[in-house]
Design an enzyme around this catalytic site. Sequence first.
Site, PDB file in Angstrom:
ATOM      1  N   ASP A 268       3.001   0.691   3.819  1.00  7.41           N
ATOM      2  CA  ASP A 268       4.176   1.368   3.269  1.00  7.41           C
ATOM      3  C   ASP A 268       4.126   2.837   3.636  1.00  7.41           C
ATOM      4  O   ASP A 268       3.523   3.221   4.631  1.00  7.41           O
ATOM      5  CB  ASP A 268       4.234   1.169   1.750  1.00  7.41           C
TER       6      ASP A 268
ATOM      7  N   GLY B  32      -0.894   6.412   2.678  1.00 13.33           N
ATOM      8  CA  GLY B  32      -0.028   7.529   2.330  1.00 13.33           C
ATOM      9  C   GLY B  32      -0.409   8.827   3.003  1.00 13.33           C
ATOM     10  O   GLY B  32       0.430   9.719   3.148  1.00 13.33           O
TER      11      GLY B  32
ATOM     12  N   GLY C  71      -2.621   6.565  -1.184  1.00 10.82           N
ATOM     13  CA  GLY C  71      -2.261   6.640  -2.586  1.00 10.82           C
ATOM     14  C   GLY C  71      -3.419   6.254  -3.487  1.00 10.82           C
ATOM     15  O   GLY C  71      -4.346   5.551  -3.074  1.00 10.82           O
TER      16      GLY C  71
END
Length: 434
Positions: A210, A179, A130
């Site tokens: 994440d 990401g 990201g």
Amino acid sequence: MMKMIELFLVNNFTLLHTQVREMQSLSRRQRDCSRFFLNEFKRRTRTLSSSSSSSSFLSNHSLTDDPDSFVLVKGNAGSRTVVFNRPSFLNALNTAMGRQLHKLYRSWEDNPDIGFVVMKGRGRSFCAGGDIVSLHDMAKKGNIEGCKEFFWTLYNFMYHVGTYLKPHVAILDGITMGGGAGVSIPGTFRVATDKTVFATPETLIGFHPDAGASFHLSHLPGYLGEYLALTGDRLNGVELIACGLATHYSLSANLPAIEECLRNLITDDPSVIETSLQKYSDLDYPDNASVIRRIETLDKCFSHDTVEEIIDALESEAAKTNDGWCHSTLKKLGLASPLSLKVALRSIREGRFQTLDQCLIREYRMSLQAVSGQISSDFCEGVRARVLDKDFAPKWDPPSLKHVSQDMVDRYFSPLTSLEPELDLPTKQREAFT
């Protein structure tokens, strides 16, 4: 145990001989953001030379800040190829890209003339994750709604990839982090190459692994997922095959032939695509320095319940064996945010018993807590220290593991407020794989 691992490696995986050269410095702040992911682990970087397989349809697109140019599409006979097109930012993802990708994938899924989808990146990176500088700027300005939209959009797209009704091929040629793993690993096929550099380095910037990382890392052999989540260490293409994060391995030089083969396929049958990819697969072994060769020691140390116990085990092992790997692992843990270490460990442990959608919903709560600064300002401080100012001296808050309370960790896993809506995923229409 070691005999089983050796047999597993001999039967299935490949050795990475080609080393990447020193990476050119990037001057702009968002370039620094992307550069961090490859620089930070050992403060030594390497260059991933631009892919010679970039299709001619990309050559007329100059690098701009036009969101419409960040995702390019190539129409093939029976498939579509999507290309991340932010090469000087190492193809870092932003909200606009997430929206565009989701729109494209929905339309292709409903199109009977499209049998499968290929995903790749332009330049030396597949996707470095990201756009954390933009996220940092929104957080500093108190634009939490913008942060919510970022995570909401990208996590929904990742879930869409993970439940896609057509075969999906991600070509992980180059930097694949954060990401970038989140939009590729949930898909059907992941082709790693000799230029692949994989990592989840979020603890080094005061964040947490994440983008579905608590799902795919927690399902790795033994406690490898805990090791990768806490240290942010890198894996190469051969190691991705060895641990199951990739499904195929091929030299980057073979990619033009692989892409040409895929362009000519008219099928929606995964077995046909599998056969085509297998024709170009290479076989080798992880080298002797690979973490894959240290699974027994890794499991002994990272199987413990707390970060403190993991560190004690590493220190004990280092004292007994003077193993350089234990010393370097302790050094990596010492660079990370103490709060992030405890949060990351709990996240991986919970992910082991959850589905992809459950992991993404929980990670959404965690991500909002991280950027809001309600518990700690470690995310903004980590980005400042390692990406923006680059003094590499973050002032973590809390400053040490002993100062991280259980209440802080518990709050990290809770919604921002009692009225905060959970991440809304279409689980009734698209059931997640387990």
